[in-house]
Structures are given as structure tokens and as C-alpha cells.
Design a protein around this motif. Structure first.
Motif, PDB file in Angstrom:
ATOM      1  N   VAL A  80       0.624  -1.293   0.120  1.00 42.20           N
ATOM      2  CA  VAL A  80      -0.039  -0.029   0.062  1.00 42.20           C
ATOM      3  C   VAL A  80       0.938   1.261   0.175  1.00 42.20           C
ATOM      4  O   VAL A  80       0.533   1.988  -0.844  1.00 42.20           O
ATOM      5  CB  VAL A  80      -0.917   0.004   1.348  1.00 42.20           C
ATOM      6  N   ILE A  81       1.886   1.354   0.866  1.00 42.42           N
ATOM      7  CA  ILE A  81       2.889   2.632   1.074  1.00 42.42           C
ATOM      8  C   ILE A  81       3.404   2.593  -0.278  1.00 42.42           C
ATOM      9  O   ILE A  81       3.552   3.925  -0.806  1.00 42.42           O
ATOM     10  CB  ILE A  81       3.708   2.321   2.149  1.00 42.42           C
ATOM     11  N   ALA A  82       4.152   1.665  -0.765  1.00 43.04           N
ATOM     12  CA  ALA A  82       4.760   2.084  -2.003  1.00 43.04           C
ATOM     13  C   ALA A  82       4.020   2.165  -3.262  1.00 43.04           C
ATOM     14  O   ALA A  82       4.289   3.148  -3.977  1.00 43.04           O
ATOM     15  CB  ALA A  82       5.659   0.679  -2.310  1.00 43.04           C
ATOM     16  N   ALA A  83       2.971   1.382  -3.333  1.00 38.15           N
ATOM     17  CA  ALA A  83       2.115   1.968  -4.666  1.00 38.15           C
ATOM     18  C   ALA A  83       1.417   3.100  -4.483  1.00 38.15           C
ATOM     19  O   ALA A  83       1.237   3.710  -5.597  1.00 38.15           O
ATOM     20  CB  ALA A  83       0.951   0.727  -4.807  1.00 38.15           C
ATOM     21  N   ALA A  84       1.314   3.655  -3.264  1.00 37.37           N
ATOM     22  CA  ALA A  84       0.540   4.859  -3.082  1.00 37.37           C
ATOM     23  C   ALA A  84       1.235   6.000  -3.631  1.00 37.37           C
ATOM     24  O   ALA A  84       0.794   7.256  -3.615  1.00 37.37           O
ATOM     25  CB  ALA A  84      -0.076   4.924  -1.748  1.00 37.37           C
ATOM     26  N   PHE A  85       2.708   5.753  -3.517  1.00 41.76           N
ATOM     27  CA  PHE A  85       3.640   6.809  -3.921  1.00 41.76           C
ATOM     28  C   PHE A  85       3.257   7.120  -5.485  1.00 41.76           C
ATOM     29  O   PHE A  85       3.398   8.351  -5.872  1.00 41.76           O
ATOM     30  CB  PHE A  85       5.128   6.228  -3.858  1.00 41.76           C
ATOM     31  N   GLY A  86       3.128   6.073  -6.146  1.00 47.39           N
ATOM     32  CA  GLY A  86       2.857   6.279  -7.473  1.00 47.39           C
ATOM     33  C   GLY A  86       1.464   6.984  -7.989  1.00 47.39           C
ATOM     34  O   GLY A  86       1.337   8.160  -8.816  1.00 47.39           O
ATOM     35  N   LEU A  87       0.510   6.546  -6.978  1.00 47.48           N
ATOM     36  CA  LEU A  87      -0.971   7.534  -7.232  1.00 47.48           C
ATOM     37  C   LEU A  87      -0.652   8.854  -6.643  1.00 47.48           C
ATOM     38  O   LEU A  87      -1.377   9.776  -7.594  1.00 47.48           O
ATOM     39  CB  LEU A  87      -1.777   6.597  -6.414  1.00 47.48           C
ATOM     40  N   ALA A  88       0.046   9.166  -5.778  1.00 43.31           N
ATOM     41  CA  ALA A  88       0.142  10.523  -5.074  1.00 43.31           C
ATOM     42  C   ALA A  88       1.015  11.275  -6.206  1.00 43.31           C
ATOM     43  O   ALA A  88       0.665  12.401  -6.570  1.00 43.31           O
ATOM     44  CB  ALA A  88       0.827  10.441  -3.918  1.00 43.31           C
ATOM     45  N   LYS A  89       1.891  10.742  -6.881  1.00 39.57           N
ATOM     46  CA  LYS A  89       2.625  11.333  -8.028  1.00 39.57           C
ATOM     47  C   LYS A  89       1.481  11.895  -9.143  1.00 39.57           C
ATOM     48  O   LYS A  89       1.767  12.881  -9.710  1.00 39.57           O
ATOM     49  CB  LYS A  89       3.817  10.653  -8.629  1.00 39.57           C
ATOM     50  N   ALA A  90       0.931  10.895  -9.365  1.00 42.97           N
ATOM     51  CA  ALA A  90      -0.145  10.915 -10.548  1.00 42.97           C
ATOM     52  C   ALA A  90      -1.055  12.319 -10.120  1.00 42.97           C
ATOM     53  O   ALA A  90      -1.290  13.300 -11.202  1.00 42.97           O
ATOM     54  CB  ALA A  90      -0.806   9.696 -10.687  1.00 42.97           C
ATOM     55  N   MET A  91      -1.545  12.463  -8.902  1.00 36.96           N
ATOM     56  CA  MET A  91      -2.299  13.308  -8.607  1.00 36.96           C
ATOM     57  C   MET A  91      -1.423  14.964  -8.626  1.00 36.96           C
ATOM     58  O   MET A  91      -2.037  16.008  -9.016  1.00 36.96           O
ATOM     59  CB  MET A  91      -2.533  13.387  -6.865  1.00 36.96           C
ATOM     60  N   GLU A  92      -0.154  14.716  -8.567  1.00 31.54           N
ATOM     61  CA  GLU A  92       0.584  16.113  -8.651  1.00 31.54           C
ATOM     62  C   GLU A  92       0.890  16.199 -10.018  1.00 31.54           C
ATOM     63  O   GLU A  92       0.581  17.347 -10.235  1.00 31.54           O
ATOM     64  CB  GLU A  92       1.869  15.577  -7.762  1.00 31.54           C
ATOM     65  N   THR A  93       1.475  15.222 -10.842  1.00 31.54           N
ATOM     66  CA  THR A  93       1.854  15.824 -12.187  1.00 31.54           C
ATOM     67  C   THR A  93       0.565  15.925 -13.080  1.00 31.54           C
ATOM     68  O   THR A  93       0.594  16.836 -14.074  1.00 31.54           O
ATOM     69  CB  THR A  93       2.541  14.508 -12.853  1.00 31.54           C
ATOM     70  N   SER A  94      -0.557  15.425 -12.765  1.00 29.76           N
ATOM     71  CA  SER A  94      -1.893  15.840 -13.752  1.00 29.76           C
ATOM     72  C   SER A  94      -2.429  17.078 -13.386  1.00 29.76           C
ATOM     73  O   SER A  94      -3.330  17.420 -14.310  1.00 29.76           O
ATOM     74  CB  SER A  94      -2.851  14.464 -13.334  1.00 29.76           C
ATOM     75  N   GLY A  95      -1.914  17.590 -12.235  1.00 28.62           N
ATOM     76  CA  GLY A  95      -2.657  18.904 -11.693  1.00 28.62           C
ATOM     77  C   GLY A  95      -3.908  18.719 -10.880  1.00 28.62           C
ATOM     78  O   GLY A  95      -4.393  19.889 -10.440  1.00 28.62           O
ATOM     79  N   LEU A  96      -4.223  17.511 -10.780  1.00 29.53           N
ATOM     80  CA  LEU A  96      -5.413  17.192  -9.881  1.00 29.53           C
ATOM     81  C   LEU A  96      -5.129  17.558  -8.082  1.00 29.53           C
ATOM     82  O   LEU A  96      -6.169  18.372  -7.872  1.00 29.53           O
ATOM     83  CB  LEU A  96      -5.701  15.732  -9.667  1.00 29.53           C
ATOM     84  N   ALA A  97      -3.900  17.593  -7.851  1.00 29.43           N
ATOM     85  CA  ALA A  97      -3.712  18.120  -6.548  1.00 29.43           C
ATOM     86  C   ALA A  97      -3.815  19.418  -6.193  1.00 29.43           C
ATOM     87  O   ALA A  97      -4.492  20.036  -5.415  1.00 29.43           O
ATOM     88  CB  ALA A  97      -2.269  17.764  -6.115  1.00 29.43           C
ATOM     89  N   ASP A  98      -3.237  20.234  -7.299  1.00 32.30           N
ATOM     90  CA  ASP A  98      -3.448  21.783  -7.571  1.00 32.30           C
ATOM     91  C   ASP A  98      -4.782  22.055  -7.630  1.00 32.30           C
ATOM     92  O   ASP A  98      -5.464  23.001  -6.934  1.00 32.30           O
ATOM     93  CB  ASP A  98      -2.765  22.395  -8.828  1.00 32.30           C
ATOM     94  N   THR A  99      -5.722  21.492  -8.267  1.00 32.71           N
ATOM     95  CA  THR A  99      -7.295  21.816  -8.491  1.00 32.71           C
ATOM     96  C   THR A  99      -7.888  21.769  -7.221  1.00 32.71           C
ATOM     97  O   THR A  99      -8.663  22.582  -6.767  1.00 32.71           O
ATOM     98  CB  THR A  99      -7.711  21.026  -9.646  1.00 32.71           C
ATOM     99  N   LEU A 100      -7.624  20.312  -6.556  1.00 33.36           N
ATOM    100  CA  LEU A 100      -8.581  20.195  -5.167  1.00 33.36           C
ATOM    101  C   LEU A 100      -7.793  21.076  -4.101  1.00 33.36           C
ATOM    102  O   LEU A 100      -8.679  21.588  -3.422  1.00 33.36           O
ATOM    103  CB  LEU A 100      -8.067  18.817  -4.841  1.00 33.36           C
TER     104      LEU A 100
END
Length: 589
Positions: free
Chosen positions: A451-471
Motif C-alpha cells: 500500500v505504501i509503495a504503490a500509493a507513492f505512484g498514485l500520489a505522484k499522478a495527482m501531482e503531475t496531472s494537476g489534480l492536487a493543485d485543483t483540489l
């Protein structure tokens, strides 16, 4: 938002739905989400798998080994015996229980601590004719509160520290988080000690109910010598598929046969113990060749021939969603289920047809080695021997204490990084013979690591896609009227809500990029936001399924779902207020 952000949002939403509804194990859901954003091209392979090379999951794995060594050697047992004492009111006993638990959880994984202490605390309470429900939930909460005192106190802290490092910032210092964690722990402990005796009802534990209501689900019969069943196999005798009950054990000339297989041959004078809905034993009463034993049906928890266990089904267990019959429980685990407890009550149904849920507690009869076989497996969150003695400290307990102290000192003083210290400590425990390589490997919860290792990739996707900035922009806009403190409150509230729905590590990893983006959008220092996320992700007090230790004590304490809200709601409110009030002091916004 671009299509990458919309796609990532959809993946996150599906992942949350799967986790909340228990459709997949946490590791499968988060890893699947990481693969989805990788295949879609939202992140590169290096970004998707960066978590597997990050120090965070490796450090967590090494600390699992340390916690297992403490549990095996009984190094913490004398502390519990000394602090609980022989007498004292419930508040005094609660305080004496919580202080060492909080202290131990600051340096050790809290799940093994609760697994080690819960049976001892329950036995201590029942010996004094008190309900274990007055102590087990506070025990879980104490372990959670202690986890926020140091960076190694819980995996969530290590995860956020790893995220900061991956973002090019300094990792969290060993005692840096203590500036927030200590006030939270002090306030939390005070709330629990003050309110637990008032708001927690005295529930009956599984053992107490078994002792008081054994006549409702246990009946003994004797095989008539020379009768129609003497010399016949169990299945041939028609005792394999009875209505409402099942044959759990056979006592023969002082020996116990358990569990009973279909080919076991019956002998005259065999004492058969049937378990189930004894008020519906039409098949049993009509069976020729067996007669009532006409004796007390009290379960002999302390008999050397009979070993009873209490086990709790966890979220990662393959039993979730299956019936005992579908899982082949007796053959798979070599144990007979005597009773099933859910939400503080015994399930009054044919056991083989009930679909198991997270938090279900089973009362088992098995051989004495059952706990050793299944303690480090994901099938059960807690395996506790009823009537068993607490672990006796071994000579190797001193080695474990020395290794623990070495890890803490070298990491706290900055001699070597936490990753190096924890790995060296884990290796020393194996070289010193405290743990075998197999025990060390089995002690690591791979589900948590994935969970920890895989969630790093999902968190990175939120960052690079701009989703984190929007939220983050939406969150900042919603709370901007309350100033920087209001934005911090929004981050904390979102993290607390999320951690009650999914795992604390996943909640921290998903909220981290949002928190950092929110801080940047508001022109504030993001470090305080990150540390607030780490502590908030551990503030799971409202439900029995939001945190593993809460699930572990759910059944053994006889709790109902609403019991957690009684104590957890005021605790959560005051913890949130403490976080929001303290963070700006040490990390000016």
C-alpha cells in the motif's frame, strides 16, 4: 483540468469506493490504481515505482521485525504487570495502562503492541470482575496516540517523511514531530482517562459470554458401547451434516481429538461435543447410538487437553466475504469454530452459513500450536489464547531492549539515517538468534508495505496531472475566509475523514500532495501542513474499522459500532483543535 487530471480523479474515486466497500484488499486496490495511471501514461514507470525504492516502506518493514522481537521475547510484559497493579479504580488503572502504552508505541509499531497487551489486559480485568470493554478501547487509542510522538512511532509518519524527501525537502527529524505529537498525546490521554469510565458501557467479552451461556451452544453426548455408531466413521454415522450443530471434538480415554474429520472412527464411551444452535438439535436428538452426557457444559479454558483461542478477522483476511463452509475452515486451519461474535453479540445462526466480515471474532478450539502457526499471517488480525499465561520474558529480551535503544539513539542523534539504523537493528536481531529469518520475514505485513509503495505512484499522478493543485485550490477558496488557520483546519478535517474510510497510510499519501499544493497556493510554509497530515492520518477514533488496532479490540471487548463514537467523537474534536492550535506555533504559517 486536462484529461490526465480527470482520469486520475476517476481512478482515485474508484479506489476509494473499493476500499470503503471492502471490494478489494487495500494492497490490491492501491496497486491497481497505480498500474492504471501508469498504463494511461499519467506517470512514467520511474515515477510509478518510485515508492518501492523510497526509504519509507523499507524502514517500516524493518521496524515490523523489531516489534515482532519485542512480542516474542516478552520484553514488555513486566511493564504491563507493574503498571496495571492489583487494585485501584478504573481511572487510575486506565492512566497506569495508557502511559507505558503511549511510551512504547512511540518507538514500536502499535499493532504488535496491542496484539501483545490486549489478552493480558482482558484477563486482568476479568480476574477483578471488571468488563474488558473499559480498558481495551483505551488501549487501542493509547497505542494510536503514542504513534505520533516520534517519526518511527507509526508507519504514517515515515510515509510522510519519505514523501517530503521525495519532493526534495528535508525528511521529518526523529523528534521534530514530537512538538505536535506530545500535546496531542497528552490531551488525548486526558480525554480518555476522564471520559472512558463514563461513556463506555460494560460489555461482555467473548470469554465471559462463553462461560455464562455455554449451555446455549454446547452439548455433550456419549457413544453407546456396542451401539449402532460404535466402530463407524463420523460421516458414515450421519454426524457430519447435522442441522444447527456440528461435531467439534471427541474426548477418548483422556485424549482430545480436535478438529474431528469425516473419517474419524467412533468408539464406545467416546464423549462427543457438539456446538451450534442447541435449541434446534432435532437431528441430534433423533440419532440412535448416542446419549446425553448429562454434565455441566462449561468450557474448560485452562484444561491442558483443550486450547481455546479468540481470533479477529482483519481487512486483509481471505475469509472476508466467505462462509466457514466455503473457506473449508476446519480443514484449512485445523480448528473448530465454537461461536461467532459480531458487534458485541453472538451470532445466532448456523455458523457454517454466515458470511464473515471485518472485525468478526471467532471462538476456536484447536491444538496448542495454533497461535504460532497463524500469528504472523494475514488471515487473523489477532490470535489470543483464552486462559493462557502472558509471555514470560526470556534472556534475549535484554538484547531486544539494547537494539531498540541503539536504533533510537543513532537515529535521533543523526549518527546514521533512520533507514540504516532500522535495517542494522533488524539484522542484529537475526544474528543474535532472537528471531529466525523465517520469523523475521513473516513479521512484515506485506499488505501495508505494498500500500505504501504503490500509493507513492498514485500520489505522484495527482501531482503531475494537476489534480492536487485543483483540489487544493478549491479547498483554499472554501476556507480562505478563516485565514491560514482555516486552510489548515480544512486539510486536517479532510485527512481525518479520509483516514476513517480507508487505511491511514493511503489517506496520508493521498492528502500529502493536496496539502503541499494548498500551502503553496496560499503562500504558506507547506512543512507544517505535511506534519499536520501525518498526525491527522493517525487520528482514527470514530470507527472500529478505520485503524487496525481498533478492529483488533472490537470483538474481544464486546463493543458495538456506536461505542467508538461515544469516546472517539470528543477525542477527535479535541485532537483536531490541538493540531490546528499547535502547528502554527512551531511551523509558522
Amino acid at each position: 483540468m486536462g484529461w490526465q487530471a480527470w482520469f486520475t480523479l476517476a481512478v482515485v474515486a474508484v479506489t476509494l469506493f473499493a476500499l470503503v466497500r471492502d471490494l478489494l484488499s487495500p494492497s490490491a486496490a492501491v496497486f491497481g490504481a497505480m498500474v492504471a495511471v501508469l498504463v494511461a501514461g499519467v506517470v512514467t514507470p520511474a515515477e510509478a515505482f518510485a515508492g518501492f525504492a523510497n526509504p519509507a516502506p523499507i524502514t517500516v518493514a524493518a521496524l515490523y521485525v523489531l516489534a515482532r522481537a519485542v512480542e516474542k521475547t516478552g520484553a514488555f510484559t513486566p511493564v504491563v504487570a507493574a503498571t496495571l497493579g492489583e487494585n485501584g479504580g478504573s481511572r487510575r488503572s486506565l492512566a497506569r495502562l495508557m502511559v507505558p502504552t503511549i511510551g512504547a508505541s512511540a518507538f514500536l509499531n502499535n499493532t504488535p503492541i496491542v496484539a501483545m497487551l490486549a489478552p493480558q489486559v482482558a484477563a486482568w480485568a476479568e480476574q477483578r470482575r471488571q468488563s474488558p470493554s473499559l480498558y481495551l478501547m483505551p488501549l487501542s487509542f493509547a497505542a494510536i496516540l503514542g504513534g505520533v510522538l516520534t517519526v518511527i512511532g507509526t508507519s504514517t509518519n515515515i510515509v510522510v517523511s519519505g514523501q517530503l524527501e521525495a519532493a526534495g525537502r528535508d525528511p521529518i527529524g526523529f523528534f521534530e514531530i514530537t512538538k505536535l505529537g506530545l500535546p496531542v498525546a497528552v490531551v488525548g490521554a486526558a480525554v480518555v482517562v476522564a471520559l472512558a469510565p463514563v461513556v463506555l458501557p460494560a460489555r461482555r467479552s467473548v470469554r465471559r459470554e462463553a462461560e455464562e451461556e455455554a449451555r446455549q451452544f454446547v452439548v455433550d453426548m456419549v457413544v453407546e458401547p456396542g451401539g449402532p455408531l460404535d466402530g463407524r466413521a463420523v460421516e458414515e454415522a450421519g454426524l457430519r451434516h447435522l442441522q444447527g450443530v456440528f461435531l467439534a471434538t471427541i474426548e477418548r480415554a483422556g485424549d482430545l481429538i480436535a478438529p474431528v474429520g469425516p473419517t474419524t472412527v467412533l468408539r464406545g464411551e467416546d464423549r462427543l461435543r457438539f456446538v451450534g444452535r442447541v435449541d434446534q438439535v432435532v437431528d441430534l436428538q433423533a440419532t440412535r447410538g448416542i446419549v446425553s452426557a448429562e454434565q455441566s457444559h462449561l468450557l474448560e479454558f485452562d484444561s491442558p487437553r483443550s486450547t481455546y483461542f479468540e481470533v479477529v478477522v482483519g481487512a486483509a483476511s481471505p475469509l472476508v466475504g466467505q462462509t466457514l463452509k466455503e473457506s473449508g475452515f476446519r480443514g484449512r486451519y485445523q480448528a473448530a469454530v465454537l461461536a461467532l461474535h459480531r458487534a458485541g453479540q453472538r451470532v445466532d445462526a448456523k455458523l457454517g452459513e454466515v458470511r464473515l466480515r471485518v472485525g468478526d471474532t471467532l471462538l476456536l478450539l484447536a491444538d496448542p500450536n495454533f497461535r504460532n502457526r497463524w500469528r504472523d499471517r494475514g488471515d487473523f488480525l489477532l490470535v489470543s489464547e483464552l486462559g493462557g499465561s502472558p509471555p514470560v520474558p526470556t534472556r534475549k529480551a535484554a538484547w531486544v531492549a539494547a537494539v531498540t535503544l541503539g536504533i533510537v539513539l543513532t537515529a535521533a542523534l543523526g549518527v546514521i539515517p533512520i533507514l540504516h539504523a532500522s535495517l542494522v537493528g533488524a539484522l542484529l536481531l537475526i544474528l543474535l538468534g532472537v528471531l529466525t529469518p523465517g520469523e523475521a520475514r513473516a513479521s512484515v505485513d506485506l499488505d501495508v508495505i505494498i500500500v505504501i509503495a504503490a500509493a507513492f505512484g498514485l500520489a505522484k499522478a495527482m501531482e503531475t496531472s494537476g489534480l492536487a493543485d485543483t483540489l487544493a485550490a478549491g479547498l483554499v477558496e472554501a476556507f480562505r475566509g478563516w485565514g491560514p488557520t482555516g486552510i489548515l483546519l480544512g486539510i486536517v478535517l479532510a485527512t481525518v475523514v479520509l483516514t476513517e474510510m480507508i487505511t491511514n497510510n493511503a489517506a496520508a499519501l493521498l492528502m500529502f500532495p493536496i496539502a503541499i499544493s494548498a500551502g503553496a497556493a496560499a503562500g504558506l510554509d507547506p512543512r507544517g501542513f505535511a506534519i499536520a497530515v501525518a498526525v491527522s492520518a493517525s487520528a482514527s477514533f470514530l470507527t472500529p474499522i478505520g485503524y487496525q488496532t481498533n478492529t483488533m479490540v472490537y470483538g474481544p471487548g464486546g463493543y458495538r459500532f456506536g461505542d467508538y463514537v461515544r469516546l472517539g467523537a470528543p477525542l477527535t474534536v479535541l485532537v483536531i483543535a490541538t493540531i490546528v492550535g499547535v502547528v502554527p506555533i512551531f511551523w509558522p504559517l
